[in-house]
Design an enzyme around this catalytic site. Structure first.
Site, PDB file in Angstrom:
ATOM      1  N   SER A   1       0.805  -1.216   0.000  1.00  0.00           N
ATOM      2  CA  SER A   1       0.000   0.000   0.000  1.00  0.00           C
ATOM      3  C   SER A   1       0.839   1.268   0.000  1.00  0.00           C
ATOM      4  CB  SER A   1      -0.941   0.007   1.212  1.00  0.00           C
ATOM      5  OG  SER A   1      -0.207  -0.101   2.419  1.00  0.00           O
TER       6      SER A   1
ATOM      7  N   ASP B   1      -0.401   6.315  11.342  1.00  0.00           N
ATOM      8  CA  ASP B   1      -0.658   5.001  11.942  1.00  0.00           C
ATOM      9  C   ASP B   1       0.614   4.185  12.111  1.00  0.00           C
ATOM     10  OD1 ASP B   1      -0.055   4.248   9.346  1.00  0.00           O
ATOM     11  OD2 ASP B   1      -1.869   3.038   9.050  1.00  0.00           O
TER      12      ASP B   1
ATOM     13  N   HIS C   1       1.577   3.891   7.199  1.00  0.00           N
ATOM     14  CA  HIS C   1       1.214   4.551   5.940  1.00  0.00           C
ATOM     15  C   HIS C   1       1.631   6.019   5.974  1.00  0.00           C
ATOM     16  CE1 HIS C   1      -1.613   1.093   6.163  1.00  0.00           C
ATOM     17  NE2 HIS C   1      -1.249   0.984   4.897  1.00  0.00           N
TER      18      HIS C   1
END
Length: 208
Positions: free
Chosen positions: A15, A180, A183
């Site tokens: 991601s 977090d 990310h």
């Protein structure tokens, strides 16, 4: 390192690389470090983003033939590993470091043999956002060591993403770079992009 207009630069990972790219559009670069690097190149170049949310190294190996080899990139950048660690703690799914390292070695070997690609290997990173994430380093630190060993064995250009973000966190705070812990924010992506560009010889790393 010299690049030309004929180069195809492919970025692959999870991601952190994906960043919301439109998978139906092969030209979509997402909204993270890949786009920033493409915009910073001193000439138009073909840049491809093959990040996929949630992927671990075995997922990359499963799609390597279609997402990398079939596109014959001349430069391959890989950033993988944090989900191999994360899944241990949130789902109890293990990714033993020796198996991780062997998988990474296989895909880098294929990129060299099938595409004669120049390799960039970025280290996975963590900026703990909660006390429980501190325990992740027992898994992540040996995984980073495995990434460094494999990159060195292949003569890859190493991008110390982990160290660049740690240095930036001293100035800006970890939460500003990765809310977090995993990310990156736009600020964090800027740090990653500058680290890659510096490793490629296109500018020294600087503060965001």
């Amino acid at each position: 390192m010299r690049f030309t207009r004929d180069d195809r630069l492919l970025f692959i990972g999870d991601s952190v690389t994906d960043t919301g790219r439109d998978r139906a559009d092969p030209t979509s670069l997402g909204d993270g470090y890949v786009r920033m690097i493409a915009e910073a190149l001193p000439f138009p170049a073909t840049v491809v983003n093959k990040g996929v949310n949630g992927h671990r190294v075995h997922d990359l190996e499963a799609r390597w033939a279609t997402d990398v080899l079939a596109l014959t990139p001349s430069v391959v950048t890989i950033l993988i590993g944090i989900n191999d660690t994360w899944r241990r703690y949130d789902r109890g799914v293990l990714s033993p470091v020796p198996e991780f390292e062997a998988s990474l070695d296989r895909i880098l070997t294929l990129a060299e043999e099938k595409c004669a690609a120049r390799l960039f290997v970025m280290t996975p990173f963590l900026l703990p956002a909660a006390p429980q994430q501190e325990t992740w380093f027992e898994d992540l630190t040996p995984r980073i060591d495995a990434v460094l060993r494999t990159a060195t064995a292949h003569g890859a250009t190493v991008v110390r993403t982990d160290l660049a973000l740690l240095r930036a966190a001293e100035e800006h705070g970890a939460a500003a770079l990765a809310p977090d812990g995993v990310h990156p924010s736009p600020l964090g992506h800027g740090v990653i992009a500058r680290a890659w560009l510096a490793a490629a010889g296109m500018g020294a790393p600087s503060s965001p």
